[in-house]
Design a protein around this motif. Structure first.
Motif, PDB file in Angstrom:
ATOM      1  N   THR A   1      37.534  -9.379  39.894  1.00 56.88           N
ATOM      2  CA  THR A   1      36.796 -10.438  40.585  1.00 56.88           C
ATOM      3  C   THR A   1      36.356 -11.476  39.566  1.00 56.88           C
ATOM      4  O   THR A   1      35.694 -11.145  38.579  1.00 56.88           O
ATOM      5  CB  THR A   1      35.556  -9.879  41.312  1.00 56.88           C
ATOM      6  OG1 THR A   1      35.968  -8.849  42.202  1.00 56.88           O
ATOM      7  CG2 THR A   1      34.847 -10.975  42.097  1.00 56.88           C
ATOM      8  N   ILE A   2      36.736 -12.718  39.815  1.00 59.74           N
ATOM      9  CA  ILE A   2      36.317 -13.850  38.988  1.00 59.74           C
ATOM     10  C   ILE A   2      35.238 -14.602  39.750  1.00 59.74           C
ATOM     11  O   ILE A   2      35.394 -14.889  40.946  1.00 59.74           O
ATOM     12  CB  ILE A   2      37.509 -14.800  38.689  1.00 59.74           C
ATOM     13  CG1 ILE A   2      38.665 -14.046  38.023  1.00 59.74           C
ATOM     14  CG2 ILE A   2      37.043 -15.994  37.856  1.00 59.74           C
ATOM     15  CD1 ILE A   2      38.358 -13.479  36.658  1.00 59.74           C
ATOM     16  N   MET A   3      34.130 -14.922  39.066  1.00 64.03           N
ATOM     17  CA  MET A   3      33.017 -15.650  39.684  1.00 64.03           C
ATOM     18  C   MET A   3      32.817 -16.972  38.959  1.00 64.03           C
ATOM     19  O   MET A   3      32.766 -16.989  37.723  1.00 64.03           O
ATOM     20  CB  MET A   3      31.747 -14.820  39.613  1.00 64.03           C
ATOM     21  CG  MET A   3      31.788 -13.579  40.484  1.00 64.03           C
ATOM     22  SD  MET A   3      30.506 -12.395  40.063  1.00 64.03           S
ATOM     23  CE  MET A   3      31.373 -11.424  38.833  1.00 64.03           C
ATOM     24  N   ILE A   4      32.734 -18.031  39.726  1.00 68.46           N
ATOM     25  CA  ILE A   4      32.464 -19.357  39.167  1.00 68.46           C
ATOM     26  C   ILE A   4      31.265 -19.953  39.880  1.00 68.46           C
ATOM     27  O   ILE A   4      30.906 -19.516  40.981  1.00 68.46           O
ATOM     28  CB  ILE A   4      33.688 -20.301  39.296  1.00 68.46           C
ATOM     29  CG1 ILE A   4      34.094 -20.472  40.767  1.00 68.46           C
ATOM     30  CG2 ILE A   4      34.852 -19.809  38.444  1.00 68.46           C
ATOM     31  CD1 ILE A   4      35.102 -21.577  41.007  1.00 68.46           C
ATOM     32  N   ARG A   5      30.662 -20.948  39.249  1.00 71.45           N
ATOM     33  CA  ARG A   5      29.541 -21.625  39.922  1.00 71.45           C
ATOM     34  C   ARG A   5      29.545 -23.102  39.590  1.00 71.45           C
ATOM     35  O   ARG A   5      30.155 -23.550  38.623  1.00 71.45           O
ATOM     36  CB  ARG A   5      28.223 -20.971  39.564  1.00 71.45           C
ATOM     37  CG  ARG A   5      27.865 -21.049  38.120  1.00 71.45           C
ATOM     38  CD  ARG A   5      26.583 -20.285  37.877  1.00 71.45           C
ATOM     39  NE  ARG A   5      26.200 -20.333  36.488  1.00 71.45           N
ATOM     40  CZ  ARG A   5      25.309 -19.549  35.944  1.00 71.45           C
ATOM     41  NH1 ARG A   5      24.694 -18.659  36.669  1.00 71.45           N
ATOM     42  NH2 ARG A   5      25.000 -19.670  34.676  1.00 71.45           N
ATOM     43  N   GLY A   6      28.833 -23.843  40.421  1.00 74.04           N
ATOM     44  CA  GLY A   6      28.751 -25.287  40.288  1.00 74.04           C
ATOM     45  C   GLY A   6      28.266 -25.850  41.610  1.00 74.04           C
ATOM     46  O   GLY A   6      27.760 -25.108  42.452  1.00 74.04           O
ATOM     47  N   ASP A   7      28.417 -27.168  41.816  1.00 76.14           N
ATOM     48  CA  ASP A   7      28.009 -27.692  43.120  1.00 76.14           C
ATOM     49  C   ASP A   7      29.050 -27.283  44.163  1.00 76.14           C
ATOM     50  O   ASP A   7      30.167 -26.880  43.835  1.00 76.14           O
ATOM     51  CB  ASP A   7      27.751 -29.204  43.081  1.00 76.14           C
ATOM     52  CG  ASP A   7      29.006 -30.029  42.859  1.00 76.14           C
ATOM     53  OD1 ASP A   7      30.003 -29.817  43.577  1.00 76.14           O
ATOM     54  OD2 ASP A   7      28.991 -30.899  41.974  1.00 76.14           O
ATOM     55  N   VAL A   8      28.664 -27.363  45.426  1.00 78.23           N
ATOM     56  CA  VAL A   8      29.483 -26.813  46.514  1.00 78.23           C
ATOM     57  C   VAL A   8      30.892 -27.404  46.518  1.00 78.23           C
ATOM     58  O   VAL A   8      31.883 -26.673  46.579  1.00 78.23           O
ATOM     59  CB  VAL A   8      28.801 -27.036  47.885  1.00 78.23           C
ATOM     60  CG1 VAL A   8      29.713 -26.566  49.012  1.00 78.23           C
ATOM     61  CG2 VAL A   8      27.472 -26.306  47.954  1.00 78.23           C
TER      62      VAL A   8
END
Length: 202
Positions: A156-163
């Motif tokens: 599982t790869i998780m990324i974040r940022g604005d929608v």
């Protein structure tokens, strides 16, 4: 001696669907996530605590969502569990050499901001996951939040940022996995992760 609050245990296949379900459960009712425990395979056990009606409602919502995503799921509610049972469910994480990480994801402080979106890309196999990660990071203004293995070659790869950025990146990642012929388990976005879920993330 029993615990006054009730405990719901949901078993969901795969990590990314488990994160989606845990977020939905937290938003559906007045419950707290105790943690998400790996079975050293695809199945993950989400542990929720709260008043009996709330844990029942949250578990119902979570299983419904899991089944809509095509994941196998079931749950059990323990009304006022014995203290020994509760402590067993709320155990400290143990390092798993097989996975190269801890077997239980427990809430911690100093977690990601809940204003960020969370993107989840889960595959079976590492080649497609790593290639998709590179493409996602190049395609959009997102940051890598983590990589988790749960056994049986699931990554599982998780990324974040604005929608919008996370949605773009996850779509690019999905296309990469499919182009490479990889096995895609889930490619999805949580627009505003609940604080309980955010506190479980790397």
């Amino acid at each position: 001696m029993s615990v006054s609050l009730s405990l719901a245990l949901l078993e969901i296949n795969n990590l990314a669907p488990s994160f989606m379900v845990a977020d939905a459960c937290s938003k559906a009712a007045n419950v707290r996530i105790l943690g998400i425990e790996s079975t050293d395979g695809a199945a993950q056990c989400i542990k929720l605590v709260g008043p009996i009606a709330d844990v029942q409602a949250a578990a119902d919502r979570g299983v419904e969502l899991a089944k809509r995503m095509g994941s196998s799921a079931f749950f059990s509610v323990l009304p006022a569990p014995l203290e020994l049972t509760y402590n067993l469910a709320d155990a400290k994480p143990a390092f798993s050499p097989l996975l190269g990480g801890y077997d239980i994801r427990k809430p911690r402080e100093n977690s990601m901001s809940t204003t960020n979106a969370l993107g989840l890309l889960e595959t079976q196999g590492l080649v497609a996951a790593l290639h998709a990660t590179d493409d996602m990071l190049k395609a959009s203004n997102v940051t890598l939040a983590g990589k988790e293995k749960i056994g049986a070659a699931y990554v599982t790869i998780m990324i974040r940022g604005d929608v919008a950025a996370v949605q773009t990146a996850i779509e690019v990642g999905r296309q990469t996995v499919e182009r490479l012929g990889g096995k895609l388990i889930l490619a999805d976005v949580i627009a505003r992760p609940h604080a309980d879920l955010a506190s479980l993330l790397p």
